[in-house]
Design an enzyme around this catalytic site. Structure first.
Site, PDB file in Angstrom:
ATOM      1  N   HIS A 234       3.080  10.906   0.897  1.00  0.00           N
ATOM      2  CA  HIS A 234       3.984  10.286   1.876  1.00  0.00           C
ATOM      3  C   HIS A 234       5.465  10.430   1.514  1.00  0.00           C
ATOM      4  O   HIS A 234       6.291  10.712   2.376  1.00  0.00           O
ATOM      5  CB  HIS A 234       3.635   8.806   2.040  1.00  0.00           C
ATOM      6  CG  HIS A 234       2.220   8.555   2.465  1.00  0.00           C
ATOM      7  ND1 HIS A 234       1.757   8.869   3.720  1.00  0.00           N
ATOM      8  CD2 HIS A 234       1.153   8.040   1.784  1.00  0.00           C
ATOM      9  CE1 HIS A 234       0.473   8.546   3.803  1.00  0.00           C
ATOM     10  NE2 HIS A 234       0.087   8.051   2.649  1.00  0.00           N
TER      11      HIS A 234
ATOM     12  N   GLU B 278       0.831   8.196  -3.495  1.00  0.00           N
ATOM     13  CA  GLU B 278       1.737   7.739  -2.443  1.00  0.00           C
ATOM     14  C   GLU B 278       2.994   8.611  -2.378  1.00  0.00           C
ATOM     15  O   GLU B 278       3.485   8.934  -1.291  1.00  0.00           O
ATOM     16  CB  GLU B 278       2.117   6.272  -2.671  1.00  0.00           C
ATOM     17  CG  GLU B 278       0.969   5.303  -2.446  1.00  0.00           C
ATOM     18  CD  GLU B 278       0.413   5.368  -1.029  1.00  0.00           C
ATOM     19  OE1 GLU B 278       1.209   5.342  -0.066  1.00  0.00           O
ATOM     20  OE2 GLU B 278      -0.826   5.469  -0.889  1.00  0.00           O
TER      21      GLU B 278
ATOM     22  N   HIS C 188       0.851  -1.194   0.000  1.00  0.00           N
ATOM     23  CA  HIS C 188       0.000   0.000   0.000  1.00  0.00           C
ATOM     24  C   HIS C 188       0.884   1.241   0.000  1.00  0.00           C
ATOM     25  O   HIS C 188       0.695   2.149  -0.792  1.00  0.00           O
ATOM     26  CB  HIS C 188      -0.926   0.001   1.215  1.00  0.00           C
ATOM     27  CG  HIS C 188      -1.938   1.096   1.198  1.00  0.00           C
ATOM     28  ND1 HIS C 188      -3.017   1.138   2.060  1.00  0.00           N
ATOM     29  CD2 HIS C 188      -2.036   2.227   0.445  1.00  0.00           C
ATOM     30  CE1 HIS C 188      -3.741   2.229   1.812  1.00  0.00           C
ATOM     31  NE2 HIS C 188      -3.153   2.904   0.835  1.00  0.00           N
TER      32      HIS C 188
END
Length: 262
Positions: free
Chosen positions: A136, A132, A74
């Site tokens: 992040h 992502e 993920h």
């Protein structure tokens, strides 16, 4: 004269807006302190793909016999020890060309499991990988400063700490009839990696398992692993459901064989 005044006003307004945008970006970066550790979040496709109602080319749940049968990535998330996390730390628009040489590994180990386009940090929509990285990856400094190393290192961590392999060897395999003790699954991970993981469930099905690391990528306990003692996320007995792709081919857990790091 009036037109010149109007043009001057528009120029001042434009510069003010641009400067304000720069200030917002700087303040956003400065307001989020450096992270404490990484959480490698791995999702179980048998749980996630059950929500699939229609198919598209980017949805790995729709690959028939090639649908993922192991935990997939993920994300690799910078987190804080207090349970919170930074996000969207600076503007770095995702560029898929930067990771073109990693594409085979990304498609296999870090695929999108939906047809949706997740939001990015700046009000638009984009790819799963772009989400992502922007949310992040931009907060992973000083460890990472570019897309390529962020994605390459994440894939190598996934291969080195092979969660599917660990559970398989301990007898925990995909099944729509078996229920497994949560404590037994956690113990198998503890014995393999010498850390306490974080486990997330959807009802009684394992949804995600997180393995955590210091900034030098030595394993460490996850902050969320404390919740296991009170069973807040998962029941005492959990499942690793099989998934039947939309073309009717059953999903079967296969023993991992490809462990070569990129």
């Amino acid at each position: 004269m009036a037109s010149r005044t109007c043009l001057l006003f528009l120029l001042v307004a434009f510069l003010a807006g641009a400067l304000a945008g720069d200030v917002i970006e700087v303040n956003r970066s400065q307001s989020q302190r450096e992270f404490d550790y990484f959480a490698l979040s791995l999702q179980w496709p048998g749980t996630y793909c059950r929500a699939t109602r229609h198919c598209c080319s980017k949805n790995a749940c729709c690959r028939g016999s090639d649908s993922p049968t192991q935990f997939t990535i993920h994300g690799l998330w910078p987190d804080y020890n207090d349970g919170s996390w930074p996000s969207c730390c600076y503007r770095s628009d995702f560029n898929e060309k930067e990771i073109s040489t990693l594409m085979d590994g990304l498609e296999k180990y870090w695929p999108s499991l939906s047809c949706g386009s997740p939001s990015n940090c700046h009000g638009g929509k984009g790819s799963f990988w772009g989400h992502e990285w922007e949310k992040h990856g931009t907060c992973s400094s000083p460890v990472f400063h570019d897309e390529f190393n962020y994605f390459r290192t994440t894939i190598n961590l996934y291969l080195k700490y092979n969660l599917t392999d660990v559970l398989y060897k301990a007898g925990y395999v995909a099944s729509n009839s078996e229920k497994y003790p949560l404590g037994g699954i956690v113990t198998a991970i503890q014995n393999a990696f010498h850390i306490n993981p974080e486990v997330q469930c959807k009802r009684d099905a394992i949804d995600e398992i997180r393995i955590c690391f210091y900034k030098d990528f030595e394993p460490r306990d996850c902050v969320g692993s404390k919740d296991l003692t009170s069973r807040k996320s998962c029941p005492k007995y959990v499942s690793l459901p099989e998934y039947t792709p939309l073309d009717g081919e059953a999903m079967v857990l296969k023993m991992p064989t490809d462990r070569e790091a990129l």
